[in-house]
Design a protein around this motif. Structure first.
Motif, PDB file in Angstrom:
ATOM      1  N   GLN A  12       0.823  -1.207   0.000  1.00  0.00           N
ATOM      2  CA  GLN A  12       0.000   0.000   0.000  1.00  0.00           C
ATOM      3  C   GLN A  12       0.863   1.265   0.000  1.00  0.00           C
ATOM      4  N   TYR A  13       2.160   1.131   0.283  1.00  0.00           N
ATOM      5  CA  TYR A  13       3.085   2.266   0.305  1.00  0.00           C
ATOM      6  C   TYR A  13       4.049   2.247  -0.882  1.00  0.00           C
ATOM      7  N   ARG A  14       3.731   1.444  -1.898  1.00  0.00           N
ATOM      8  CA  ARG A  14       4.631   1.321  -3.049  1.00  0.00           C
ATOM      9  C   ARG A  14       4.707   2.617  -3.850  1.00  0.00           C
ATOM     10  N   SER A  15       5.769   2.717  -4.620  1.00  0.00           N
ATOM     11  CA  SER A  15       5.940   3.817  -5.555  1.00  0.00           C
ATOM     12  C   SER A  15       5.286   3.405  -6.864  1.00  0.00           C
ATOM     13  N   ALA A  16       4.287   4.174  -7.299  1.00  0.00           N
ATOM     14  CA  ALA A  16       3.530   3.790  -8.495  1.00  0.00           C
ATOM     15  C   ALA A  16       2.948   5.017  -9.183  1.00  0.00           C
ATOM     16  N   MET A  17       2.814   4.885 -10.495  1.00  0.00           N
ATOM     17  CA  MET A  17       2.192   5.915 -11.324  1.00  0.00           C
ATOM     18  C   MET A  17       1.106   5.219 -12.128  1.00  0.00           C
ATOM     19  N   PHE A  18      -0.086   5.759 -12.102  1.00  0.00           N
ATOM     20  CA  PHE A  18      -1.235   5.131 -12.748  1.00  0.00           C
ATOM     21  C   PHE A  18      -1.671   6.007 -13.926  1.00  0.00           C
ATOM     22  N   TYR A  19      -1.461   5.509 -15.135  1.00  0.00           N
ATOM     23  CA  TYR A  19      -1.725   6.337 -16.307  1.00  0.00           C
ATOM     24  C   TYR A  19      -3.140   6.159 -16.848  1.00  0.00           C
ATOM     25  N   ALA A  20      -3.711   7.292 -17.282  1.00  0.00           N
ATOM     26  CA  ALA A  20      -5.073   7.312 -17.812  1.00  0.00           C
ATOM     27  C   ALA A  20      -5.095   7.112 -19.320  1.00  0.00           C
ATOM     28  N   ASP A  21      -3.967   7.390 -19.986  1.00  0.00           N
ATOM     29  CA  ASP A  21      -3.900   7.243 -21.440  1.00  0.00           C
ATOM     30  C   ASP A  21      -2.447   7.071 -21.867  1.00  0.00           C
ATOM     31  N   GLU A  22      -2.252   6.884 -23.159  1.00  0.00           N
ATOM     32  CA  GLU A  22      -0.915   6.633 -23.685  1.00  0.00           C
ATOM     33  C   GLU A  22       0.013   7.834 -23.490  1.00  0.00           C
ATOM     34  N   ASP A  23      -0.496   9.032 -23.601  1.00  0.00           N
ATOM     35  CA  ASP A  23       0.329  10.222 -23.382  1.00  0.00           C
ATOM     36  C   ASP A  23       0.864  10.256 -21.948  1.00  0.00           C
ATOM     37  N   GLN A  24       0.006   9.918 -20.982  1.00  0.00           N
ATOM     38  CA  GLN A  24       0.475   9.878 -19.594  1.00  0.00           C
ATOM     39  C   GLN A  24       1.504   8.770 -19.402  1.00  0.00           C
ATOM     40  N   ARG A  25       1.278   7.618 -19.998  1.00  0.00           N
ATOM     41  CA  ARG A  25       2.248   6.530 -19.861  1.00  0.00           C
ATOM     42  C   ARG A  25       3.623   6.979 -20.353  1.00  0.00           C
ATOM     43  N   GLU A  26       3.652   7.630 -21.509  1.00  0.00           N
ATOM     44  CA  GLU A  26       4.920   8.103 -22.059  1.00  0.00           C
ATOM     45  C   GLU A  26       5.557   9.161 -21.157  1.00  0.00           C
ATOM     46  N   ALA A  27       4.755  10.081 -20.631  1.00  0.00           N
ATOM     47  CA  ALA A  27       5.278  11.104 -19.713  1.00  0.00           C
ATOM     48  C   ALA A  27       5.833  10.460 -18.449  1.00  0.00           C
ATOM     49  N   PHE A  28       5.133   9.447 -17.938  1.00  0.00           N
ATOM     50  CA  PHE A  28       5.585   8.758 -16.729  1.00  0.00           C
ATOM     51  C   PHE A  28       6.895   8.008 -16.988  1.00  0.00           C
ATOM     52  N   GLU A  29       6.997   7.352 -18.123  1.00  0.00           N
ATOM     53  CA  GLU A  29       8.237   6.634 -18.475  1.00  0.00           C
ATOM     54  C   GLU A  29       9.408   7.611 -18.560  1.00  0.00           C
ATOM     55  N   SER A  30       9.192   8.758 -19.189  1.00  0.00           N
ATOM     56  CA  SER A  30      10.252   9.768 -19.290  1.00  0.00           C
ATOM     57  C   SER A  30      10.656  10.275 -17.911  1.00  0.00           C
ATOM     58  N   ALA A  31       9.676  10.517 -17.063  1.00  0.00           N
ATOM     59  CA  ALA A  31       9.966  10.988 -15.705  1.00  0.00           C
ATOM     60  C   ALA A  31      10.729   9.929 -14.921  1.00  0.00           C
ATOM     61  N   LYS A  32      10.374   8.670 -15.098  1.00  0.00           N
ATOM     62  CA  LYS A  32      11.085   7.592 -14.411  1.00  0.00           C
ATOM     63  C   LYS A  32      12.532   7.515 -14.903  1.00  0.00           C
ATOM     64  N   ASP A  33      12.737   7.716 -16.188  1.00  0.00           N
ATOM     65  CA  ASP A  33      14.109   7.746 -16.722  1.00  0.00           C
ATOM     66  C   ASP A  33      14.908   8.880 -16.092  1.00  0.00           C
TER      67      ASP A  33
END
Length: 174
Positions: free
Chosen positions: A93-114
């Motif tokens: 319940q305390y994990r680090s996670a990003m939940f994307y609503a669409d493909e644009d968010q997924r790509e933004a999240f991947e870039s931020a993780k990089d």
């Protein structure tokens, strides 16, 4: 234009407090997502049996604060190298996670993780998964830090995270 990200990085009280110091953040709402139990209570999520993470819905105005800044602040306010924990808060319940609503968010999240992997020297374990149902956290947990500024956990855990965001993103402070 308002954008909402759903992010988890330890106790949602800390993320809530840290995001509220930034200009352009128009709403922060503590919630649960990422699990399988419908309408979970806070107490049930705390057991770690629901699969849900404590998360925040962060809504912001991209004309005031860029999405990249919102995401970089996320990776500053918690240690994304810790698997299923943040400090003494232990469990999925305390994990680090990003939940994307669409493909644009997924790509933004991947870039931020990089970018976070570069900042942290590698080892970022933040999961990036599709957003499913979001359940609201209890009303008394919304803007918890402002309502309980002298509470021990807030002083010991939330304040240092807020201070990291203040130091790293001074140009976006309220």
């Amino acid at each position: 234009m308002a954008t909402t990200f759903v992010l988890a990085g330890g106790c949602y009280w800390c993320l809530d407090a840290a995001y509220r110091v930034l200009r352009g953040i128009t709403r922060v709402h503590s919630c649960f997502t990422g699990g399988t139990t419908p309408n979970p209570s806070y107490e049930l999520v705390c057991t770690g049996s629901t699969g849900h993470a404590e998360a925040v819905e962060v809504t912001f105005d991209e004309s005031v604060i860029p999405a990249e800044v919102v995401l970089d602040a996320f990776f500053t306010m918690h240690d994304p190298r810790q698997l299923n924990r943040q400090g003494h808060d232990i469990g999925t319940q305390y994990r680090s996670a990003m939940f994307y609503a669409d493909e644009d968010q997924r790509e933004a999240f991947e870039s931020a993780k990089d970018r976070a992997n570069e900042y942290w020297g590698g080892g970022v374990v933040t999961e990036i998964t599709p957003l499913n149902t979001v359940y609201p956290g209890p009303e008394e947990h919304q803007d918890f830090f402002a309502k309980n500024p002298s509470q021990g956990y807030c002083l010991a855990v939330a304040v240092p995270k807020v201070n990291k965001v203040r130091a790293g993103f001074a140009e976006y402070l309220l």
